[in-house]
Scaffold this active site. Structure first.
Site, PDB file in Angstrom:
ATOM      1  N   GLU A   1     -47.802  25.521  -7.655  1.00  0.00           N
ATOM      2  CA  GLU A   1     -48.418  26.667  -8.313  1.00  0.00           C
ATOM      3  C   GLU A   1     -49.724  26.275  -9.006  1.00  0.00           C
ATOM      4  OE1 GLU A   1     -43.891  27.011  -9.066  1.00  0.00           O
ATOM      5  OE2 GLU A   1     -45.381  25.455  -8.663  1.00  0.00           O
TER       6      GLU A   1
ATOM      7  N   ALA B   1     -27.185   9.571  18.192  1.00  0.00           N
ATOM      8  CA  ALA B   1     -27.495  10.007  19.553  1.00  0.00           C
ATOM      9  C   ALA B   1     -26.377   9.512  20.456  1.00  0.00           C
ATOM     10  CB  ALA B   1     -28.838   9.434  20.005  1.00  0.00           C
TER      11      ALA B   1
ATOM     12  N   SER C   1     -27.980   0.244  25.264  1.00  0.00           N
ATOM     13  CA  SER C   1     -28.142   1.567  24.638  1.00  0.00           C
ATOM     14  C   SER C   1     -29.582   2.047  24.642  1.00  0.00           C
ATOM     15  CB  SER C   1     -27.642   1.523  23.188  1.00  0.00           C
ATOM     16  OG  SER C   1     -28.380   0.582  22.424  1.00  0.00           O
TER      17      SER C   1
ATOM     18  N   ARG D   1     -37.153  10.615   9.432  1.00  0.00           N
ATOM     19  CA  ARG D   1     -37.424   9.431   8.607  1.00  0.00           C
ATOM     20  C   ARG D   1     -38.522   9.694   7.583  1.00  0.00           C
ATOM     21  NH1 ARG D   1     -37.336   4.110  12.579  1.00  0.00           N
ATOM     22  NH2 ARG D   1     -35.113   4.161  13.126  1.00  0.00           N
TER      23      ARG D   1
ATOM     24  N   ASP E   1     -29.734  -4.481  17.354  1.00  0.00           N
ATOM     25  CA  ASP E   1     -30.947  -3.783  17.767  1.00  0.00           C
ATOM     26  C   ASP E   1     -32.229  -4.314  17.128  1.00  0.00           C
ATOM     27  OD1 ASP E   1     -29.311  -2.128  19.284  1.00  0.00           O
ATOM     28  OD2 ASP E   1     -29.186  -0.589  17.725  1.00  0.00           O
TER      29      ASP E   1
ATOM     30  N   LEU F   1     -21.160   5.194  10.313  1.00  0.00           N
ATOM     31  CA  LEU F   1     -21.087   6.644  10.505  1.00  0.00           C
ATOM     32  C   LEU F   1     -19.646   7.138  10.402  1.00  0.00           C
ATOM     33  CD1 LEU F   1     -23.620   7.118  13.432  1.00  0.00           C
ATOM     34  CD2 LEU F   1     -23.755   8.246  11.205  1.00  0.00           C
TER      35      LEU F   1
ATOM     36  N   SER G   1     -17.154   5.796   8.751  1.00  0.00           N
ATOM     37  CA  SER G   1     -16.697   5.715   7.362  1.00  0.00           C
ATOM     38  C   SER G   1     -17.274   6.850   6.526  1.00  0.00           C
ATOM     39  CB  SER G   1     -17.112   4.363   6.754  1.00  0.00           C
ATOM     40  OG  SER G   1     -16.473   3.295   7.415  1.00  0.00           O
TER      41      SER G   1
END
Length: 365
Positions: free
Chosen positions: A46, A149, A163, A180, A196, A297, A299
């Site tokens: 504002e 994914a 992968s 991200r 990875d 993921l 957990s």
């Protein structure tokens, strides 16, 4: 209001722990000023719009995506008083601010000053824009996004562990440049780092690292993060969440390579994710993007810690009894106990299907 929402989106990722807000001033059918939330300590949307409008703000109508603040903090004065002082005639607010210091009070202060106030235009979009801030300001805990994914049959890799890449380039671009970029922290398990060797950085359209990088968090209960891992070499900060089981020598080596070490309580021999999330909230981390792997993921979903899910599903079938699934964990015993998403939306990105939704928790979303 759509223009204001577009401005808020441009501010997203730069304003935390403040919410990203957009504001547009209109007079006689013409935009005379607009603004968006500036980085922490600088002008709110504002104030930015009023400055750009100057004297033209008198008698104008303000469209703003979040209720103007009416309290003074250490950095910025209340926006309501600036709006009143500028002589704005009417204010349209997309949604009210859940901050206990504001909730409805800002709108009422404007009404008390004789300004016409309307609330609720594009409310759903505005609420989603500030959902992380809303959770953090009301609970002290970050908004947790689970992202993965997988193939049509739910696999994240082949039986041999390949992968790269299941999802399309367009999907990866969306994740790296949008998701991200928006969040305060990106979290992965140590297995993902070992397998990875990711950078875990936000990228711009040219695939170059941008100036503002989210905090990178590695869940590593025993100190298995390689000292030469790429995640330690990027701009920004990297935090390794561990337990007392990490050897002191490994902690020293990781610190020498730029990592911050946080020793947290253990649960079943591994880092307590609840303790980790609480700790990050106290550090003013308002949002976390959990990118994997399957154990972390699983957990997060088993423990009901996710607030939102982004699932990129590629149109391929991998098969194979030994091929790993995208989500691990214990999982439910019955289908009726499975995590169900509500308020879902579906879109295609580069041939993949993206499903976004909110987990239903205790009968509520």
């Amino acid at each position: 209001m759509k223009r204001a929402l577009g401005l808020a989106k441009k501010a997203r990722g730069y304003t935390s722990p403040n919410p990203a807000v957009g504001a547009v001033l209109v007079k006689n059918g013409v935009i005379v000023g607009e603004g968006r939330t500036q980085p922490l300590g600088q002008a709110h949307a504002e104030a930015d719009a009023l400055k750009n409008a100057g004297a033209s703000a008198r008698g104008a109508t303000l469209y703003v995506t979040l209720e103007p603040c009416c309290h003074t903090n250490k950095r910025t004065p209340p926006c309501t008083k600036a709006i009143i002082r500028a002589g704005v005639a009417e204010v349209h607010i997309a949604t009210l601010d859940h901050n206990p210091n504001v909730r409805g009070k800002g709108a009422q202060e404007l009404r008390d000053a004789g300004i016409r106030v309307t609330v609720g235009e594009h409310e759903d979009e505005a609420n989603e824009m500030v959902e992380a801030h809303t959770k953090w300001i009301t609970t002290g805990k970050p908004f947790v996004i689970a992202k993965f994914a997988c193939s049509l049959d739910g696999k994240m890799a082949t039986r041999e562990g390949d992968s790269h890449w299941i999802s399309s380039g367009e999907s990866r671009f969306h994740a790296n440049r949008e998701l991200r970029h928006w969040v305060d922290a990106i979290l992965v398990g140590v297995n993902t780092v070992i397998k990875d060797d990711p950078m875990l950085t936000a990228r711009d359209a040219g695939d170059r690292d941008i100036n503002r990088q989210p905090l990178r968090v590695i869940v590593d209960s025993t100190g298995r993060t390689p000292a030469e891992a790429k995640v330690l070499k990027q701009d920004g900060k990297c935090l390794i969440a561990t337990t007392k089981a990490m050897p002191a020598s490994k902690a020293i080596a990781l610190k020498e390579n730029g990592a911050e070490i946080a020793v947290l309580p253990a649960k079943a021999g591994v880092v307590s994710l609840t303790a980790l999330i609480d700790m990050l909230g106290k550090r003013q981390v308002t949002s976390i993007l959990i990118e994997g792997g399957a154990t972390v993921l699983g957990s997060v979903l088993d423990e009901g810690l996710a607030d939102k899910v982004y699932a990129f599903i590629a149109p391929i079938v991998i098969g194979g009894a030994g091929a790993p699934s995208a989500v691990g964990g214990v999982g439910p015993g019955r289908i009726t106990q499975a995590l169900r998403l509500e308020r879902t939306r579906v879109k295609t990105i580069g041939g993949d299907v993206l499903i976004v939704g909110y987990p239903k928790k205790n009968g509520k979303t």
